[in-house]
Design a protein around this motif. Structure first.
Motif, mmCIF file in Angstrom:
data_model
loop_
_atom_site.group_PDB
_atom_site.id
_atom_site.type_symbol
_atom_site.label_atom_id
_atom_site.label_comp_id
_atom_site.label_asym_id
_atom_site.label_seq_id
_atom_site.Cartn_x
_atom_site.Cartn_y
_atom_site.Cartn_z
ATOM 1 N N TRP A 65 0.829 -1.209 0.000
ATOM 2 C CA TRP A 65 0.000 0.000 0.000
ATOM 3 C C TRP A 65 0.867 1.264 0.000
ATOM 4 C CZ3 TRP A 65 -3.990 1.933 -1.752
ATOM 5 C CH2 TRP A 65 -4.580 3.081 -1.238
ATOM 6 N N VAL A 66 1.956 1.228 0.775
ATOM 7 C CA VAL A 66 2.860 2.382 0.777
ATOM 8 C C VAL A 66 3.478 2.561 -0.615
ATOM 9 C CG1 VAL A 66 5.078 3.213 1.649
ATOM 10 C CG2 VAL A 66 3.373 2.353 3.243
ATOM 11 N N LEU A 69 0.890 4.198 -2.774
ATOM 12 C CA LEU A 69 0.758 5.629 -2.508
ATOM 13 C C LEU A 69 1.916 6.392 -3.123
ATOM 14 C CD1 LEU A 69 -0.450 5.608 1.193
ATOM 15 C CD2 LEU A 69 -1.758 6.282 -0.815
ATOM 16 N N PRO A 75 1.823 11.047 -0.530
ATOM 17 C CA PRO A 75 0.762 11.593 0.314
ATOM 18 C C PRO A 75 0.351 13.008 -0.096
ATOM 19 C CG PRO A 75 2.844 11.456 1.508
ATOM 20 C CD PRO A 75 3.030 10.735 0.236
ATOM 21 N N PHE A 113 -8.324 -4.783 4.548
ATOM 22 C CA PHE A 113 -7.671 -3.479 4.565
ATOM 23 C C PHE A 113 -8.602 -2.501 3.830
ATOM 24 C CE2 PHE A 113 -3.115 -1.639 3.895
ATOM 25 C CZ PHE A 113 -3.489 -0.506 4.586
ATOM 26 N N HIS A 115 -9.178 0.592 3.780
ATOM 27 C CA HIS A 115 -8.630 1.824 3.218
ATOM 28 C C HIS A 115 -8.285 1.681 1.740
ATOM 29 C CE1 HIS A 115 -8.166 4.639 6.462
ATOM 30 N NE2 HIS A 115 -7.570 5.423 5.594
ATOM 31 N N ILE A 119 -9.715 4.321 -0.909
ATOM 32 C CA ILE A 119 -8.829 5.269 -1.590
ATOM 33 C C ILE A 119 -8.528 4.794 -3.002
ATOM 34 C CG2 ILE A 119 -6.592 6.414 -1.491
ATOM 35 C CD1 ILE A 119 -6.710 6.102 1.538
ATOM 36 N N PRO A 188 -10.450 9.761 4.377
ATOM 37 C CA PRO A 188 -9.231 10.110 3.652
ATOM 38 C C PRO A 188 -9.435 11.319 2.742
ATOM 39 C CG PRO A 188 -10.110 7.980 2.918
ATOM 40 C CD PRO A 188 -10.950 8.431 4.056
ATOM 41 N N MET A 189 -8.335 12.029 2.519
ATOM 42 C CA MET A 189 -8.387 13.281 1.786
ATOM 43 C C MET A 189 -8.986 13.110 0.395
ATOM 44 S SD MET A 189 -5.227 15.739 0.962
ATOM 45 C CE MET A 189 -4.437 14.495 -0.037
#
Lengths: 240, 254, 249
Positions: A65-66, A69, A75, A113, A115, A119, A188-189
């Motif tokens: 996931w990182v 992103l 981010p 997960f 998220h 996202i 989340p944004m």
């Protein structure tokens, strides 16, 4: 005599072990997709292997996931890409095509997960407008996280509905659905941004303006972009 | 008689280098957790928890098996075992005392690492106390209860530290792969392979039962009564392994 | 009263390889009786079977046939372990412990009760002359000091029979003299002492009787009181036994 005793004790223990294992197995369900369902070719299979063989699926999912992103601009969206980024971005209309496979890898490792579904589907669907992929991802999340008592489950459903409306440009309904999705503190944004942009598309400039204000407050790192957006919206509100 | 044996095992480890390695691991854990969590906004708590628990488990696992395989073999090599085996001391007391000593050391290590992890979570994320974190650490400790006994008995079977370590690694890996083995054995048709796979499934401890740290985010995956069964299962498994180890050791000549 | 009795004991070492097993004789048809309070020397070349004999008496090895007894208790037995103290050849100790800690530890595992252990440790430290260095870790100790720790650990539970394997090997002259004095002090306390050595001159100075072991067999028992010029005579007997052909020639 002693030998008989030894064998007897060992036998009793073994039977106890076997009974216990049967009792556990009758109720315990392995909660992960098995190896046979690995339907993608991983460029770094050590993450999958580590997850499977060392019992570190959750951590492996975090790492994927990182990576996702970072691939998707990190981010703080809009910052220049880090030199030597692992993935090449393709042409404009087919940008970030690794996004979907990366999300799939993450949720194969840890399908709980949530998220990633939220996202990931927002980025792939609303932003990149590849609705098919986004729908697949969300549907997987809905299957794995089926739990009508849990609000997370419903958010995935609302997101799916919102995607459908967005595809046919029915922005009033998209807004309706998305409001349910973003309606919590840690939203989340990207979902907030999608909602703000949808307000704008729906000519609801004031609401868009207010939401950008919220985004600016909640994510101070976005200040620059938020200022630009709000300035543009102020002009639109003024000319209306 | 078990107590003094356990006590000097603890002293041996504390006065050895284990705590320097521990310190290093805590630094690695803190560093990795901070870097990774900063790269994934919105999921800091999850990332820190995952990295922290993985570090706790892997470090304790490695420290545990290295200590366990050396417990007896090193004493044989150093000939310090002569002085113990000529005492009015049962051999099983010696084995049990050594084993418990390692567990005490691991327990202290885990407590230290857990407190660092909790501090990290408090300061670097919006984390709130969750009973599941406690249970996942308990199950990590039970994994160690099993694997340390396996490593100790393996060292007595193979009388070689390298082989015993390799064997323990295999058990660890196959144990985590257990459920996949079961799925595989259901699928294959060749009878020999089938028997082999299911034998492996039943012989090797199923560490997935105890892998709560991977299931923190799955609601209601392990109800309490199953956790209780799993903990009991671990203790019975350990009892069998230590029983076999004691049998081997009771026949040993020095 | 008999302190030690060995009855028709045979021990054969088997080394298992993949296909074949290699055998070598440890001791063969060994018979020996040692009286309470006696200091008995086991004399022999390296590999003759001295250490094997001691290990059999301690239960570290199991005989293939025959039996060993300590004060009538058949080895291995807890009751027998209570009665013996052992110092192996060039022993290793836990280097991370201090002298006091290690003696305390061996006291605990020998079942010395808490209330007398402190006192006992004082006494033993005094006896082996380690009182000044009691709080030093063993990693800082010299070879002679370590050997004294070795004696101390063998004495902590006040055993009746003491086994010293190659006690003086590797010690300097001062160390050797210290050890000799220690043994004589233990003799005064009516301990039964069995010590193995290949140094004839030392054995002669402390022992009452000497058993000469040649290739796993007890070739002869010599009562030192019967000899006039102890050292020379024993040497002659020993050499005759280990290499009869050459001496005869």
């Amino acid at each position: 005599m002693r030998k008989v005793l030894v064998v007897l004790v060992l036998l009793i223990l073994l039977v106890a072990l076997w009974r216990l294992r049967a009792a556990i197995d009758s109720e315990y369900i392995y909660p992960f997709p098995p190896l046979a369902t690995m339907h993608f070719v991983s460029d770094n299979p050590y993450l999958e292997l580590g997850g499977l063989f060392l019992g570190l699926r959750s951590l492996a999912a975090d790492v994927v996931w990182v990576k996702t992103l970072q691939y998707y601009g990190g981010p703080t969206e809009g910052e220049p890409e880090m030199p030597g980024a692992e993935y090449e971005h393709d042409s404009e209309q087919w940008a970030y095509q690794q996004l979907f496979p990366l999300c799939e890898r993450a949720v194969w490792l840890d399908p709980y997960f949530t998220h990633v579904y939220n996202i990931g589907s927002a980025s792939i669907g609303f932003v990149q407008e590849r609705y098919d992929e986004a729908v697949i991802l969300l549907k997987e999340g809905i299957v794995w996280n089926y739990n009508p008592k849990d609000i997370h489950y419903w958010r995935l459903n609302y997101a799916l509905a919102a995607l459908g409306y967005d595809k046919v440009k029915d922005y009033a309904h998209v807004i309706n659905m998305l409001q349910n999705v973003v309606d919590y503190e840690e939203s989340p944004m990207i979902l907030l941004r999608v909602l703000a942009n949808t307000y704008e598309k729906n000519n609801d400039y004031r609401k868009a303006y207010t939401l950008w204000e919220v985004i600016g407050r909640r994510f101070p790192s976005q200040a620059g972009q938020v200022r630009n957006k709000m300035a543009a919206l102020a002009v639109k509100i003024g000319s209306k | 008689m078990i107590l003094p044996i356990a006590e000097y095992t603890v002293k041996e480890n504390i006065r050895g280098k284990i705590f320097y390695i521990l310190l290093m691991f805590i630094l690695v854990m803190v560093g990795a957790a901070l870097v990774f969590s900063s790269l994934s906004p919105d999921t800091e708590a999850r990332v820190i928890t995952d990295i922290g628990l993985a570090c706790i488990e892997l470090f304790s696992f490695m420290a545990g098996i290295f200590a366990a395989v050396n417990l007896v073999l090193q004493e044989i090599e150093n000939r310090t075992i002569y002085l113990l085996m000529t005492r009015p001391l049962h051999r099983w007391e010696y084995i049990l005392g050594r084993y418990l000593g390692v567990l005490v050391i691991l327990f202290i290590n885990i407590l230290l690492m857990l407190s660092v992890l909790v501090l990290l979570l408090k300061f670097a994320s919006n984390w709130q106390w969750d009973a599941m974190l406690f249970w996942s650490v308990i199950t990590i400790f039970f994994k160690l209860i099993i694997i340390v006994s396996v490593a100790l008995t393996a060292s007595l079977v193979f009388t070689s530290t390298v082989t015993a370590i390799a064997f323990s690694f295999m058990v660890w890996i196959i144990g985590h792969f257990s459920n996949e083995l079961r799925i595989l054995s259901d699928k294959v048709t060749a009878p020999v392979t089938k028997v082999f796979l299911s034998a492996l499934y039943y012989l090797v401890p199923n560490f997935q039962y105890l892998n709560l740290k991977d299931k923190l985010y799955i609601p209601e995956v392990m109800p309490m009564h199953i956790i209780a069964l799993v903990l009991l299962y671990s203790l019975v498994y350990t009892a069998i392994v230590l029983f076999i180890g004691n049998l081997l050791f009771s026949r040993k000549e020095f | 009263m008999l302190a030690v009795k060995i009855e028709n004991v045979t021990k054969i070492y088997k080394k298992r390889y993949l296909l074949k097993t290699k055998q070598s004789i440890g001791v063969k048809d060994l018979n020996l009786e040692i009286n309470e309070g006696e200091t008995f020397g086991l004399l022999g070349l390296n590999g003759a079977g001295k250490t094997t004999t001691i290990k059999l008496l301690l239960g570290l090895l199991r005989p293939d046939s025959g039996n060993c007894f300590i004060y009538g208790h058949k080895v291995p037995a807890r009751a027998a372990s209570d009665l013996v103290g052992y110092l192996p050849e060039s022993p290793y100790f836990y280097r991370y412990l201090t002298a006091q800690e290690i003696i305390d530890f061996y006291g605990k595992v020998s079942g010395v009760p808490d209330r007398v252990r402190g006192e006992k440790i004082e006494e033993i430290l005094e006896l082996v002359n380690l009182t000044a260095n009691r709080h030093k870790r063993l990693s800082e100790f010299s070879k002679g000091m370590l050997q004294r720790v070795g004696i101390a650990q063998a004495l902590i539970h006040d055993p009746k029979v003491l086994f010293f394997d190659e006690l003086i090997t590797g010690l300097d002259p001062v160390g050797i003299t210290e050890m000799r004095a220690l043994i004589l002090r233990l003799k005064e306390r009516k301990k039964t002492i069995i010590l193995s050595s290949h140094i004839i001159s030392e054995v002669v100075k402390v022992c009452d009787r000497v058993g000469i072991i040649v290739e796993g067999k007890l070739a002869r028992i010599v009562n030192l009181a019967d000899l006039t010029s102890k050292g020379d005579e024993l040497e002659q007997i020993f050499l005759k036994l280990v290499m009869p052909a050459e001496v005869a020639a």
